[in-house]
Structure formats: structure tokens, C-alpha cells
Design a protein around this motif. Structure first.
Motif, PDB file in Angstrom:
ATOM      1  N   LEU A 161      -2.013   7.230  17.057  1.00 38.00           N
ATOM      2  CA  LEU A 161      -1.199   7.547  18.234  1.00 38.00           C
ATOM      3  C   LEU A 161      -1.687   8.793  18.969  1.00 38.00           C
ATOM      4  O   LEU A 161      -1.140   9.157  19.993  1.00 38.00           O
ATOM      5  CB  LEU A 161       0.267   7.736  17.834  1.00 38.00           C
ATOM      6  N   GLY A 162      -2.706   9.463  18.415  1.00 40.75           N
ATOM      7  CA  GLY A 162      -3.284  10.602  19.120  1.00 40.75           C
ATOM      8  C   GLY A 162      -3.086  11.954  18.473  1.00 40.75           C
ATOM      9  O   GLY A 162      -3.562  12.961  18.979  1.00 40.75           O
ATOM     10  N   TYR A 163      -2.399  12.013  17.349  1.00 43.61           N
ATOM     11  CA  TYR A 163      -2.232  13.287  16.657  1.00 43.61           C
ATOM     12  C   TYR A 163      -3.490  13.601  15.859  1.00 43.61           C
ATOM     13  O   TYR A 163      -4.190  12.699  15.398  1.00 43.61           O
ATOM     14  CB  TYR A 163      -1.021  13.239  15.707  1.00 43.61           C
ATOM     15  N   LYS A 164      -3.781  14.879  15.692  1.00 38.70           N
ATOM     16  CA  LYS A 164      -4.910  15.295  14.866  1.00 38.70           C
ATOM     17  C   LYS A 164      -4.574  14.995  13.402  1.00 38.70           C
ATOM     18  O   LYS A 164      -3.408  15.083  13.005  1.00 38.70           O
ATOM     19  CB  LYS A 164      -5.170  16.782  15.055  1.00 38.70           C
ATOM     20  N   PRO A 165      -5.583  14.647  12.577  1.00 37.46           N
ATOM     21  CA  PRO A 165      -5.311  14.291  11.178  1.00 37.46           C
ATOM     22  C   PRO A 165      -4.516  15.352  10.413  1.00 37.46           C
ATOM     23  O   PRO A 165      -3.575  15.009   9.696  1.00 37.46           O
ATOM     24  CB  PRO A 165      -6.701  14.098  10.576  1.00 37.46           C
ATOM     25  N   ASN A 166      -4.874  16.630  10.576  1.00 39.12           N
ATOM     26  CA  ASN A 166      -4.139  17.667   9.838  1.00 39.12           C
ATOM     27  C   ASN A 166      -2.716  17.813  10.358  1.00 39.12           C
ATOM     28  O   ASN A 166      -1.779  18.052   9.599  1.00 39.12           O
ATOM     29  CB  ASN A 166      -4.882  19.008   9.872  1.00 39.12           C
ATOM     30  N   GLU A 167      -2.520  17.608  11.661  1.00 36.55           N
ATOM     31  CA  GLU A 167      -1.179  17.669  12.255  1.00 36.55           C
ATOM     32  C   GLU A 167      -0.332  16.498  11.747  1.00 36.55           C
ATOM     33  O   GLU A 167       0.835  16.667  11.396  1.00 36.55           O
ATOM     34  CB  GLU A 167      -1.331  17.591  13.778  1.00 36.55           C
ATOM     35  N   ALA A 168      -0.938  15.313  11.669  1.00 37.94           N
ATOM     36  CA  ALA A 168      -0.231  14.121  11.172  1.00 37.94           C
ATOM     37  C   ALA A 168       0.139  14.303   9.703  1.00 37.94           C
ATOM     38  O   ALA A 168       1.267  13.999   9.294  1.00 37.94           O
ATOM     39  CB  ALA A 168      -1.091  12.879  11.361  1.00 37.94           C
ATOM     40  N   SER A 169      -0.786  14.802   8.905  1.00 41.29           N
ATOM     41  CA  SER A 169      -0.516  15.023   7.475  1.00 41.29           C
ATOM     42  C   SER A 169       0.607  16.027   7.278  1.00 41.29           C
ATOM     43  O   SER A 169       1.497  15.831   6.446  1.00 41.29           O
ATOM     44  CB  SER A 169      -1.769  15.528   6.763  1.00 41.29           C
ATOM     45  N   ARG A 170       0.569  17.105   8.048  1.00 40.22           N
ATOM     46  CA  ARG A 170       1.593  18.148   7.931  1.00 40.22           C
ATOM     47  C   ARG A 170       2.969  17.582   8.311  1.00 40.22           C
ATOM     48  O   ARG A 170       3.962  17.831   7.622  1.00 40.22           O
ATOM     49  CB  ARG A 170       1.218  19.331   8.830  1.00 40.22           C
ATOM     50  N   GLY A 186       0.835  -1.193   0.000  1.00 39.32           N
ATOM     51  CA  GLY A 186       0.000   0.000   0.000  1.00 39.32           C
ATOM     52  C   GLY A 186       0.864   1.235   0.000  1.00 39.32           C
ATOM     53  O   GLY A 186       2.069   1.181  -0.193  1.00 39.32           O
ATOM     54  N   ASP A 187       0.217   2.346   0.239  1.00 45.66           N
ATOM     55  CA  ASP A 187       0.901   3.631   0.225  1.00 45.66           C
ATOM     56  C   ASP A 187       1.517   3.914   1.586  1.00 45.66           C
ATOM     57  O   ASP A 187       0.792   4.112   2.568  1.00 45.66           O
ATOM     58  CB  ASP A 187      -0.112   4.709  -0.157  1.00 45.66           C
ATOM     59  N   PRO A 188       2.852   3.936   1.703  1.00 49.63           N
ATOM     60  CA  PRO A 188       3.487   4.165   3.001  1.00 49.63           C
ATOM     61  C   PRO A 188       3.157   5.529   3.601  1.00 49.63           C
ATOM     62  O   PRO A 188       3.071   5.665   4.810  1.00 49.63           O
ATOM     63  CB  PRO A 188       4.981   4.058   2.716  1.00 49.63           C
ATOM     64  N   VAL A 189       2.926   6.527   2.756  1.00 46.51           N
ATOM     65  CA  VAL A 189       2.612   7.868   3.260  1.00 46.51           C
ATOM     66  C   VAL A 189       1.267   7.858   3.979  1.00 46.51           C
ATOM     67  O   VAL A 189       1.138   8.352   5.096  1.00 46.51           O
ATOM     68  CB  VAL A 189       2.638   8.913   2.120  1.00 46.51           C
ATOM     69  N   SER A 190       0.240   7.253   3.361  1.00 48.98           N
ATOM     70  CA  SER A 190      -1.075   7.220   4.012  1.00 48.98           C
ATOM     71  C   SER A 190      -1.050   6.321   5.241  1.00 48.98           C
ATOM     72  O   SER A 190      -1.726   6.595   6.232  1.00 48.98           O
ATOM     73  CB  SER A 190      -2.173   6.795   3.036  1.00 48.98           C
ATOM     74  N   GLU A 191      -0.251   5.250   5.205  1.00 47.16           N
ATOM     75  CA  GLU A 191      -0.116   4.386   6.379  1.00 47.16           C
ATOM     76  C   GLU A 191       0.531   5.153   7.524  1.00 47.16           C
ATOM     77  O   GLU A 191       0.135   5.008   8.680  1.00 47.16           O
ATOM     78  CB  GLU A 191       0.719   3.148   6.046  1.00 47.16           C
ATOM     79  N   ALA A 192       1.515   5.978   7.205  1.00 44.81           N
ATOM     80  CA  ALA A 192       2.188   6.773   8.229  1.00 44.81           C
ATOM     81  C   ALA A 192       1.221   7.774   8.854  1.00 44.81           C
ATOM     82  O   ALA A 192       1.182   7.932  10.075  1.00 44.81           O
ATOM     83  CB  ALA A 192       3.394   7.498   7.638  1.00 44.81           C
ATOM     84  N   VAL A 193       0.419   8.436   8.018  1.00 43.40           N
ATOM     85  CA  VAL A 193      -0.567   9.395   8.538  1.00 43.40           C
ATOM     86  C   VAL A 193      -1.562   8.674   9.439  1.00 43.40           C
ATOM     87  O   VAL A 193      -1.869   9.125  10.543  1.00 43.40           O
ATOM     88  CB  VAL A 193      -1.282  10.133   7.387  1.00 43.40           C
ATOM     89  N   SER A 194      -2.058   7.510   8.998  1.00 45.37           N
ATOM     90  CA  SER A 194      -3.022   6.742   9.797  1.00 45.37           C
ATOM     91  C   SER A 194      -2.428   6.332  11.132  1.00 45.37           C
ATOM     92  O   SER A 194      -3.099   6.393  12.168  1.00 45.37           O
ATOM     93  CB  SER A 194      -3.463   5.485   9.038  1.00 45.37           C
ATOM     94  N   ALA A 195      -1.178   5.906  11.119  1.00 49.41           N
ATOM     95  CA  ALA A 195      -0.521   5.488  12.362  1.00 49.41           C
ATOM     96  C   ALA A 195      -0.383   6.665  13.327  1.00 49.41           C
ATOM     97  O   ALA A 195      -0.616   6.514  14.528  1.00 49.41           O
ATOM     98  CB  ALA A 195       0.835   4.881  12.065  1.00 49.41           C
ATOM     99  N   LEU A 196      -0.012   7.830  12.816  1.00 49.80           N
ATOM    100  CA  LEU A 196       0.127   9.008  13.679  1.00 49.80           C
ATOM    101  C   LEU A 196      -1.216   9.416  14.274  1.00 49.80           C
ATOM    102  O   LEU A 196      -1.296   9.806  15.438  1.00 49.80           O
ATOM    103  CB  LEU A 196       0.761  10.167  12.910  1.00 49.80           C
TER     104      LEU A 196
END
Length: 191
Positions: free
Chosen positions: A157-166, A144-154
Motif C-alpha cells: 500500500l506504499g508504507y516503508k517496510p520498517n514503518e509497516a513492521s513498527r 500462513g502467518d497473519p503478521v507477515s501478511e499484514a506487513v506485506s500488505a502495508l
């Protein structure tokens, strides 16, 4: 045997029985590839509505997790966030140097909790916390897409979606696995 690793959860086959565990990102960095044998130290939290199993690659991580749970206001989620955002050594340094600012960068840790961590953990930190082992990864978590997996994991872990994406966008992601992207994103947020 390691069946699946999708931060923050992983699945193990132990004698034909599947166990789902949650683990800090520092554990994910050291896991072997899916299908390989793995030994983890576990901690079981029994609640009225669930039995939750947490896994760690080193005994020192599990001891630190257990000590964190004894701090007023710190539950398993916050303890996992601490161990995901800071290595054992970094956490020890933050407590020793009373680095409240660094501790408050971990999701779920406010100023009061950070101060409480410093005060209560000062004398409880294990004396044998090792330096982190090699941080090489065994490759991508799953196809799959490692970038989207990384955002999902963050986000998990408790980060806000926009904070994780940034954070992920600011990390160099070209050719990296999700775990490596997460590591870089966490380091970037800690600065």
C-alpha cells in the motif's frame, strides 16, 4: 466467485475467466470467505503498458475513487491508499473539516496534495456516502502467518517496510486475521 484475496490484490472467477483486481483495504474488510460469491463494482484504467482493474464493494467507494482520480497529482495508487487509510465517511470529514494533518498521514499524500484534495473535493463528494458497513472479517486471508501478511500488505500500500513492521508490532495481533491486524495498524498510524 472469490478465488483469492491477498491485499492489495484479489482474484475473481467470472464465468470461468479469472480477473485480478486491486482493491482498497476497506473493501477487503467486507469481502466474504474465499470460494464464496461476491459482487464488486469495478473501474478499469487503461494505460499504454497495462489494463488495471480496481474493485469496490459499494458503488459509493467506486464513485469516490473516480472523483479522486480527477484531482491533479492523484493516480490510482494514491486513490487506493486514500480509500485504504480512510473510510468514505472519514475522508468526507477530513475534506469538510479541512484536516490536512490527517490526510498527510496517508502514504503518498504530501501537504500540497492534501490541500489540493480539500479544495477540489469539497464540492464533488457524493452526498450519499454511507456509513461503513460491519467491519467483521471472514477469517484469515490465506494460510500462513497473519503478521507477515499484514506487513506485506502495508508495504504494497506504499508504507516503508520498517514503518509497516513498527505499525503491526504496535497493534494487538494475538488471534487476529491479517485483515484485522492491518485495520488496527492503519488506525494506529492515523492517530
Amino acid at each position: 466467485m472469490l478465488l483469492r484475496k491477498e491485499p492489495p490484490a484479489l482474484m475473481l472467477d467470472v464465468g470461468g475467466v479469472g480477473y485480478e483486481l486491486e482493491a482498497p483495504m476497506t473493501t477487503f474488510y467486507e469481502l466474504p470467505a474465499v470460494g464464496e460469491r461476491v459482487t464488486l463494482y469495478t473501474h478499469l484504467v487503461v494505460r499504454e503498458d497495462a489494463h488495471l482493474l480496481y474493485g469496490f464493494v459499494r458503488e459509493a467507494q467506486r464513485r469516490l475513487f473516480r472523483e479522486l482520480l480527477k484531482v491533479n497529482g492523484v493516480g490510482p495508487r494514491v486513490a487506493l491508499a486514500v480509500l485504504s487509510g480512510l473510510s468514505d465517511e472519514e475522508f468526507s470529514r477530513c475534506v469538510a473539516e479541512e484536516d490536512i494533518a490527517r490526510l498527510t498521514k496517508v502514504p503518498g499524500i504530501g501537504r500540497k496534495t492534501a490541500e489540493r484534495l480539500v479544495i477540489e473535493m469539497r464540492d464533488k463528494l457524493p452526498k450519499d456516502i454511507p456509513m461503513p458497513a460491519s467491519t467483521t472479517t471472514a477469517g484469515p486471508v490465506a494460510p500462513g502467518d497473519p503478521v507477515s501478511e499484514a506487513v506485506s500488505a502495508l508495504v504494497a500500500l506504499g508504507y516503508k517496510p520498517n514503518e509497516a513492521s513498527r505499525a503491526v508490532r504496535s497493534a494487538s495481533t494475538k488471534g487476529l486475521s491479517a485483515e484485522e491486524i492491518i485495520r488496527q495498524a492503519l488506525k494506529g498510524m492515523a492517530v
